[in-house]
Design a protein around this motif. Sequence first.
Motif, mmCIF file in Angstrom:
data_model
loop_
_atom_site.group_PDB
_atom_site.id
_atom_site.type_symbol
_atom_site.label_atom_id
_atom_site.label_comp_id
_atom_site.label_asym_id
_atom_site.label_seq_id
_atom_site.Cartn_x
_atom_site.Cartn_y
_atom_site.Cartn_z
ATOM 1 N N PRO A 116 0.570 -0.917 0.369
ATOM 2 C CA PRO A 116 -0.231 0.028 -0.218
ATOM 3 C C PRO A 116 1.116 1.385 -0.056
ATOM 4 N N ASN A 117 2.088 0.698 1.193
ATOM 5 C CA ASN A 117 2.805 2.420 0.544
ATOM 6 C C ASN A 117 3.164 2.351 -0.724
ATOM 7 N N ARG A 118 3.978 2.001 -1.723
ATOM 8 C CA ARG A 118 4.603 1.202 -2.646
ATOM 9 C C ARG A 118 3.539 2.276 -3.908
ATOM 10 N N LYS A 119 2.060 1.842 -3.393
ATOM 11 C CA LYS A 119 0.810 1.901 -4.485
ATOM 12 C C LYS A 119 0.250 3.202 -4.347
ATOM 13 N N GLY A 120 0.692 4.231 -3.185
ATOM 14 C CA GLY A 120 0.503 5.207 -3.285
ATOM 15 C C GLY A 120 1.871 6.559 -2.863
ATOM 16 N N ARG A 121 3.175 6.115 -3.042
ATOM 17 C CA ARG A 121 4.113 7.249 -3.824
ATOM 18 C C ARG A 121 4.318 6.527 -5.521
ATOM 19 N N ASN A 122 3.813 8.214 -5.954
ATOM 20 C CA ASN A 122 4.180 8.711 -7.002
ATOM 21 C C ASN A 122 2.732 8.804 -7.545
ATOM 22 N N ILE A 164 -0.300 -8.432 -18.222
ATOM 23 C CA ILE A 164 -0.046 -7.400 -17.559
ATOM 24 C C ILE A 164 0.955 -7.771 -16.785
ATOM 25 N N ASP A 165 1.739 -7.761 -16.157
ATOM 26 C CA ASP A 165 3.239 -7.750 -15.293
ATOM 27 C C ASP A 165 2.026 -7.022 -13.869
ATOM 28 N N ILE A 166 3.501 -7.530 -12.470
ATOM 29 C CA ILE A 166 2.919 -7.046 -11.279
ATOM 30 C C ILE A 166 3.487 -6.094 -11.437
ATOM 31 N N GLY A 167 2.897 -5.186 -10.337
ATOM 32 C CA GLY A 167 3.417 -3.702 -9.878
ATOM 33 C C GLY A 167 2.483 -3.249 -9.829
ATOM 34 N N THR A 168 2.725 -1.914 -9.089
ATOM 35 C CA THR A 168 1.522 -1.031 -8.200
ATOM 36 C C THR A 168 0.870 -0.156 -10.161
ATOM 37 N N ARG A 207 2.886 -14.323 -3.475
ATOM 38 C CA ARG A 207 3.582 -13.001 -2.350
ATOM 39 C C ARG A 207 2.701 -12.593 -1.646
ATOM 40 N N ASN A 208 2.820 -12.985 -0.408
ATOM 41 C CA ASN A 208 1.447 -12.086 -0.012
ATOM 42 C C ASN A 208 1.691 -10.252 0.160
ATOM 43 N N ARG A 209 3.169 -10.223 -0.235
ATOM 44 C CA ARG A 209 3.204 -9.166 0.653
ATOM 45 C C ARG A 209 3.160 -7.740 -0.540
ATOM 46 N N ASP A 210 2.706 -8.297 -1.897
ATOM 47 C CA ASP A 210 2.176 -7.654 -2.661
ATOM 48 C C ASP A 210 1.711 -8.257 -3.775
ATOM 49 N N ARG A 211 1.223 -9.512 -3.504
ATOM 50 C CA ARG A 211 -0.141 -9.873 -4.687
ATOM 51 C C ARG A 211 0.523 -10.219 -5.268
ATOM 52 N N ALA A 212 1.763 -10.412 -6.225
ATOM 53 C CA ALA A 212 2.311 -11.579 -6.750
ATOM 54 C C ALA A 212 2.345 -12.604 -6.909
#
Length: 193
Positions: free
Chosen positions: A2-8, A31-35, A79-84
């Motif tokens: 959630p913190n990374r998703k909010g950045r930029n 579609i790849d992983i990532g915010t 991977r639980n921390r980023d849903r990948a």
Amino acid sequence: YPNRKGRNSAAKEQIGKIIASKIPDGASLFIDIGTTMASVAEALTSHNNLKIITNHIDVVYTLCERTDFEIILTGGLVRNRDRAISDDTTAEFLRRFRVDYGIFGVGSLTDDGQLLDYHYRDSQASRAAMEIARIKFAGFDHSKLNASALMPFANVSEIDAIFTDQVLPPDLTQIISRNDVDLHIVNMPGVVG
């Protein structure tokens, strides 16, 4: 995550919109992983009849709102921390398909044109997706320039278009230009993607 998703987030939203504007209705895509890829998924919800393969649970969650989309979630370790979802079976699974577009996030883009990821398993999944995509897009915000990711999965010469939010270093811009890669810079006054 959630913190990374909010950045930029504003830049990621604009990158997502510009990438989505390049995808026609009825297309098939990875579609790849990532915010930033989550922002691409959000922007694609106004499309029709897409066929999507992804290894990102947030992308699936967003796109499930559209009942005319066909969505395939890869197998593999969550991977639980980023849903990948990413492991050796993810890459094997992806190689069964062919798609019109591959949309990739990156952990880092280096000055010499290498696209890198942070994890070996993620880079293997991205490499497999590169192999199955006819047209390849990379989307990332400025924080990814020369970040400390470890695992190369592609070179800009393999990408058809790059979408980012700031002007890139001159040497990298020359490499991109020399390889006929379209460069789209969003979120800049007076600059149109």
